[in-house]
Write an enzyme that holds these catalytic residues in place. Structure first.
Site, PDB file in Angstrom:
ATOM      1  N   GLY A 239       4.459  40.867  28.308  1.00  0.00           N
ATOM      2  CA  GLY A 239       5.069  41.387  27.091  1.00  0.00           C
ATOM      3  C   GLY A 239       6.139  42.433  27.249  1.00  0.00           C
ATOM      4  O   GLY A 239       6.885  42.694  26.299  1.00  0.00           O
ATOM      5  N   GLU A 278       0.330  39.884  33.498  1.00  0.00           N
ATOM      6  CA  GLU A 278       1.005  38.580  33.415  1.00  0.00           C
ATOM      7  C   GLU A 278       2.455  38.731  32.975  1.00  0.00           C
ATOM      8  O   GLU A 278       2.862  38.180  31.958  1.00  0.00           O
ATOM      9  CB  GLU A 278       0.254  37.683  32.412  1.00  0.00           C
ATOM     10  CG  GLU A 278      -1.209  37.463  32.731  1.00  0.00           C
ATOM     11  CD  GLU A 278      -1.971  36.778  31.596  1.00  0.00           C
ATOM     12  OE1 GLU A 278      -1.395  36.566  30.503  1.00  0.00           O
ATOM     13  OE2 GLU A 278      -3.151  36.469  31.802  1.00  0.00           O
ATOM     14  N   PRO A 279       3.269  39.477  33.701  1.00  0.00           N
ATOM     15  CA  PRO A 279       4.652  39.657  33.272  1.00  0.00           C
ATOM     16  C   PRO A 279       5.488  38.403  33.527  1.00  0.00           C
ATOM     17  O   PRO A 279       5.330  37.753  34.556  1.00  0.00           O
ATOM     18  CB  PRO A 279       5.141  40.809  34.167  1.00  0.00           C
ATOM     19  CG  PRO A 279       4.353  40.644  35.429  1.00  0.00           C
ATOM     20  CD  PRO A 279       2.999  40.123  35.011  1.00  0.00           C
ATOM     21  N   GLY A 280       6.333  38.089  32.590  1.00  0.00           N
ATOM     22  CA  GLY A 280       7.234  36.943  32.762  1.00  0.00           C
ATOM     23  C   GLY A 280       8.674  37.417  32.672  1.00  0.00           C
ATOM     24  O   GLY A 280       9.381  37.573  33.660  1.00  0.00           O
ATOM     25  N   ARG A 317      17.303  30.210  22.828  1.00  0.00           N
ATOM     26  CA  ARG A 317      16.859  31.497  22.282  1.00  0.00           C
ATOM     27  C   ARG A 317      17.706  31.996  21.097  1.00  0.00           C
ATOM     28  O   ARG A 317      17.138  32.454  20.109  1.00  0.00           O
ATOM     29  CB  ARG A 317      16.793  32.567  23.382  1.00  0.00           C
ATOM     30  CG  ARG A 317      15.867  32.186  24.544  1.00  0.00           C
ATOM     31  CD  ARG A 317      15.556  33.331  25.469  1.00  0.00           C
ATOM     32  NE  ARG A 317      14.756  34.324  24.799  1.00  0.00           N
ATOM     33  CZ  ARG A 317      15.193  35.452  24.323  1.00  0.00           C
ATOM     34  NH1 ARG A 317      16.453  35.782  24.468  1.00  0.00           N
ATOM     35  NH2 ARG A 317      14.386  36.273  23.700  1.00  0.00           N
ATOM     36  N   TYR A 321      15.338  32.306  17.986  1.00  0.00           N
ATOM     37  CA  TYR A 321      14.859  33.666  17.694  1.00  0.00           C
ATOM     38  C   TYR A 321      15.997  34.591  17.271  1.00  0.00           C
ATOM     39  O   TYR A 321      15.810  35.816  17.290  1.00  0.00           O
ATOM     40  CB  TYR A 321      14.219  34.280  18.945  1.00  0.00           C
ATOM     41  CG  TYR A 321      13.255  33.399  19.698  1.00  0.00           C
ATOM     42  CD1 TYR A 321      12.021  33.048  19.149  1.00  0.00           C
ATOM     43  CD2 TYR A 321      13.562  32.925  20.968  1.00  0.00           C
ATOM     44  CE1 TYR A 321      11.137  32.252  19.848  1.00  0.00           C
ATOM     45  CE2 TYR A 321      12.678  32.133  21.678  1.00  0.00           C
ATOM     46  CZ  TYR A 321      11.473  31.793  21.104  1.00  0.00           C
ATOM     47  OH  TYR A 321      10.596  31.006  21.813  1.00  0.00           O
ATOM     48  N   CYS A 349      25.168  18.663  17.402  1.00  0.00           N
ATOM     49  CA  CYS A 349      25.516  18.344  16.027  1.00  0.00           C
ATOM     50  C   CYS A 349      24.609  19.034  15.023  1.00  0.00           C
ATOM     51  O   CYS A 349      23.957  18.368  14.214  1.00  0.00           O
ATOM     52  CB  CYS A 349      25.475  16.834  15.847  1.00  0.00           C
ATOM     53  SG  CYS A 349      26.475  16.039  17.098  1.00  0.00           S
ATOM     54  N   GLU A 350      24.500  20.335  15.104  1.00  0.00           N
ATOM     55  CA  GLU A 350      23.885  21.101  14.029  1.00  0.00           C
ATOM     56  C   GLU A 350      24.391  22.522  14.075  1.00  0.00           C
ATOM     57  O   GLU A 350      24.714  23.042  15.151  1.00  0.00           O
ATOM     58  CB  GLU A 350      22.357  21.029  14.050  1.00  0.00           C
ATOM     59  CG  GLU A 350      21.670  21.374  15.341  1.00  0.00           C
ATOM     60  CD  GLU A 350      20.150  21.181  15.214  1.00  0.00           C
ATOM     61  OE1 GLU A 350      19.530  22.004  14.542  1.00  0.00           O
ATOM     62  OE2 GLU A 350      19.617  20.208  15.771  1.00  0.00           O
ATOM     63  N   TYR A 378      12.895  32.110  29.828  1.00  0.00           N
ATOM     64  CA  TYR A 378      12.871  31.253  28.638  1.00  0.00           C
ATOM     65  C   TYR A 378      14.237  30.623  28.363  1.00  0.00           C
ATOM     66  O   TYR A 378      14.615  30.393  27.227  1.00  0.00           O
ATOM     67  CB  TYR A 378      12.353  32.044  27.415  1.00  0.00           C
ATOM     68  CG  TYR A 378      11.038  32.723  27.694  1.00  0.00           C
ATOM     69  CD1 TYR A 378       9.882  31.975  27.844  1.00  0.00           C
ATOM     70  CD2 TYR A 378      10.947  34.109  27.837  1.00  0.00           C
ATOM     71  CE1 TYR A 378       8.663  32.589  28.140  1.00  0.00           C
ATOM     72  CE2 TYR A 378       9.742  34.727  28.131  1.00  0.00           C
ATOM     73  CZ  TYR A 378       8.605  33.961  28.288  1.00  0.00           C
ATOM     74  OH  TYR A 378       7.406  34.564  28.576  1.00  0.00           O
TER      75      TYR A 378
HETATM   76  N1  LLP Z   1       0.704  35.958  29.073  1.00  0.00           N
HETATM   77  C1  LLP Z   1       0.528  35.217  27.970  1.00  0.00           C
HETATM   78  C2  LLP Z   1      -0.821  34.822  27.590  1.00  0.00           C
HETATM   79  C3  LLP Z   1       1.640  34.839  27.203  1.00  0.00           C
HETATM   80  O1  LLP Z   1       1.463  34.119  26.100  1.00  0.00           O
HETATM   81  C4  LLP Z   1       2.937  35.224  27.606  1.00  0.00           C
HETATM   82  C5  LLP Z   1       4.135  34.830  26.848  1.00  0.00           C
HETATM   83  C6  LLP Z   1       3.068  35.989  28.785  1.00  0.00           C
HETATM   84  C7  LLP Z   1       1.936  36.347  29.478  1.00  0.00           C
HETATM   85  C8  LLP Z   1       4.409  36.441  29.307  1.00  0.00           C
HETATM   86  O2  LLP Z   1       5.033  37.267  28.398  1.00  0.00           O
HETATM   87  P1  LLP Z   1       6.376  38.057  28.782  1.00  0.00           P
HETATM   88  O3  LLP Z   1       6.007  39.077  29.848  1.00  0.00           O
HETATM   89  O4  LLP Z   1       7.354  37.079  29.268  1.00  0.00           O
HETATM   90  O5  LLP Z   1       6.795  38.703  27.509  1.00  0.00           O
HETATM   91  N2  LLP Z   1      10.094  31.984  24.366  1.00  0.00           N
HETATM   92  C9  LLP Z   1      10.056  33.353  23.909  1.00  0.00           C
HETATM   93  C10 LLP Z   1       8.955  34.165  24.569  1.00  0.00           C
HETATM   94  C11 LLP Z   1       7.578  33.543  24.420  1.00  0.00           C
HETATM   95  C12 LLP Z   1       6.479  34.318  25.100  1.00  0.00           C
HETATM   96  C13 LLP Z   1       5.194  33.577  25.047  1.00  0.00           C
HETATM   97  N3  LLP Z   1       4.105  34.173  25.763  1.00  0.00           N
HETATM   98  C14 LLP Z   1      11.427  33.996  24.103  1.00  0.00           C
HETATM   99  O6  LLP Z   1      12.343  33.312  24.579  1.00  0.00           O
HETATM  100  O7  LLP Z   1      11.630  35.150  23.743  1.00  0.00           O
END
Ligand code: LLP
Length: 425
Positions: A239, A278-280, A317, A321, A349-350, A378
């Site tokens: 997050g 769980e960082p993404g 994105r 969003y 085409c949108e 993402y």
């Molecule tokens: N753990 C869980 C259970 C999650 O659902 C997520 C993201 C993460 C970890 C990783 O979160 P992060 O650190 O990346 O914020 N597609 C959207 C973001 C969707 C996130 C979904 N869950 C965007 O492009 O902003």
């Protein structure tokens, strides 16, 4: 911070001139900088006390094998949400004992695969999943470690569509149910409940947003322990957000990461638990760009459309969003270059296929190359072939080298996925 910088007027990824990548694979193309991935992973891992605590990179943010391999070599685990993601993590060299499996709707075949591989942890979100996982593990003579994902009723995040921690969101088990399910699980021979998990949202740029959720988590751990349940693991989800709107030149320190680690210490310090993260986005967001080429200008009385060769199928994105991505030209504009406002749009085409509206940029001419910044998370992972546009290539840079970790999808690939029906009558 990141490793995309101008050198002698040309935008580089680390030591590689981006024009060389476009010359090799064309445009549009995603480019990732290993140095940024490494820097962000190392900063985060150190701040949260890995390897004693565990970092599971959220594969959904960017599932490119080259990116996963880079993280595997740094010691990262993987947070996965599908069998496909588990398989990709394994293929990139992340061992099963460093993989967690999250998600609201895990299917039986996916749970079976996870159990057979011997993954580290399943994050259970419903009572039905608890029973199914138990059955699957028992059938295989296994006992699967798991945690309950708790919905703390504290939502946060950069957009309503990416808020997950509110009780109105579909995710997780309510606080009230945790004790009962813990007690039930104690009698299930196929499952060992090791703790609890949460994840309240994404693109969170103020760590204060986490505090109420983390306080509730602490209270829950104390209650569960009071009821005699073992809680040895706490998984905080991901997050943490990134800066999307910082123009060149800039530098950003690890302040957010440190504030986050400090908050966890303050709120959860003293609890004897292994912490999981769980960082993404934080790891890969600023490590990637989408390079695109300007195709046409379409001047109208009130605005000028700049049509580029990337579209919402490549980077969804902004359409999905209303997300903001900086747009940098590959050739550095002079400081006094004439500027103009553009609506930057793709060929789809949108009308939703819009990357930016009224964006002030140094004048662009057809043929110019531009980069959508902060597209490492993402971006490619959410792309599709809508409008039958082949998926774009992905290139990983390391120092002065680049590697095409995913070639451009060919038209044969695209069409070959379908079968022409042959009817019997
Ligand atoms: N753990 C869980 C259970 C999650 O659902 C997520 C993201 C993460 C970890 C990783 O979160 P992060 O650190 O990346 O914020 N597609 C959207 C973001 C969707 C996130 C979904 N869950 C965007 O492009 O902003």
């Amino acid at each position: 911070m990141h490793h995309f910088q101008y050198r002698d007027g040309a935008l580089f990824a680390e030591e590689v001139d981006l024009r060389d990548i476009v010359a090799a694979v064309g445009s549009p193309v995603y480019v990732y900088a290993s140095a940024t991935i490494t820097r962000h992973y190392d900063l985060f891992a150190k701040a949260v006390g890995a390897p004693r605590n565990r970092v599971f990179y959220a594969v959904k943010a960017n599932a490119n094998l080259g990116v996963l391999q880079t993280l595997a070599a740094l010691g990262a685990g993987a947070d996965t949400v599908s069998e496909g993601e588990i398989r990709k993590a394994l293929a990139a060299g992340i061992p099963a004992e460093r993989i967690v499996f999250s998600g609201v709707g895990k299917m039986a075949h996916e749970l079976a695969f996870a159990v057979e591989q011997g993954i580290y942890q399943v994050n259970i979100e419903t009572e039905g999943e608890l029973d199914l996982l138990n059955r699957i593990a028992v059938e295989r003579g296994k006992r699967q470690a798991a945690v309950f994902r708790i919905n703390p009723d504290v939502g946060a995040g950069g957009h309503a569509k990416i808020t997950t921690g509110s009780s109105d969101n579909k995710f997780g088990i309510s606080f009230e149910e945790a004790g009962r399910l813990y007690a039930r699980a104690a009698n299930l021979p196929g499952i060992r409940i090791a703790g609890v998990a949460t994840h309240i949202g994404s693109q969170i740029t103020d760590v204060a947003a986490f505090e109420p959720a983390f306080r509730r988590l602490r209270a829950l751990v104390e209650t569960l322990r009071g009821e005699g349940h073992g809680v040895e693991r706490l998984d905080f989800g991901g997050g943490l957000g990134i800066p999307y709107d910082v123009p060149y030149p800039f530098s950003q320190g690890p302040a957010l990461i440190e504030a986050y680690a400090g908050l966890i210490e303050r709120v959860l310090g003293g609890l004897e638990v292994e912490r999981g993260f769980e960082p993404g986005r934080l790891i890969v967001g600023n490590a990637g760009i989408l390079v695109t080429q300007a195709l046409y200008l379409n001047p109208r009385p009130a605005r000028t459309f700049l049509v580029v060769d990337a579209a919402m199928n490549d980077l969804v994105r902004p359409a999905m969003y209303d997300a903001y991505h900086e747009i940098w030209p590959l050739r550095e504009p002079a400081a006094d270059a004439e500027r103009q406002r553009y609506d930057v749009v793709g060929p789809i085409c949108e009308t939703g296929d819009t990357f930016a509206t009224g964006r002030s940029m140094a004048r662009v001419a057809p043929g110019d190359l531009l980069a959508f910044m902060s597209a490492g998370a993402y971006g490619a992972s959410m792309s599709s072939s809508y409008n039958q546009r082949p998926l774009v290539p992905e290139v990983l840079v390391r120092g002065g080298e680049f590697f095409v970790t995913r070639p451009r999808q060919t038209y044969d690939d695209l069409i070959g996925q379908d079968r022409l029906p042959v009817w019997s009558a």
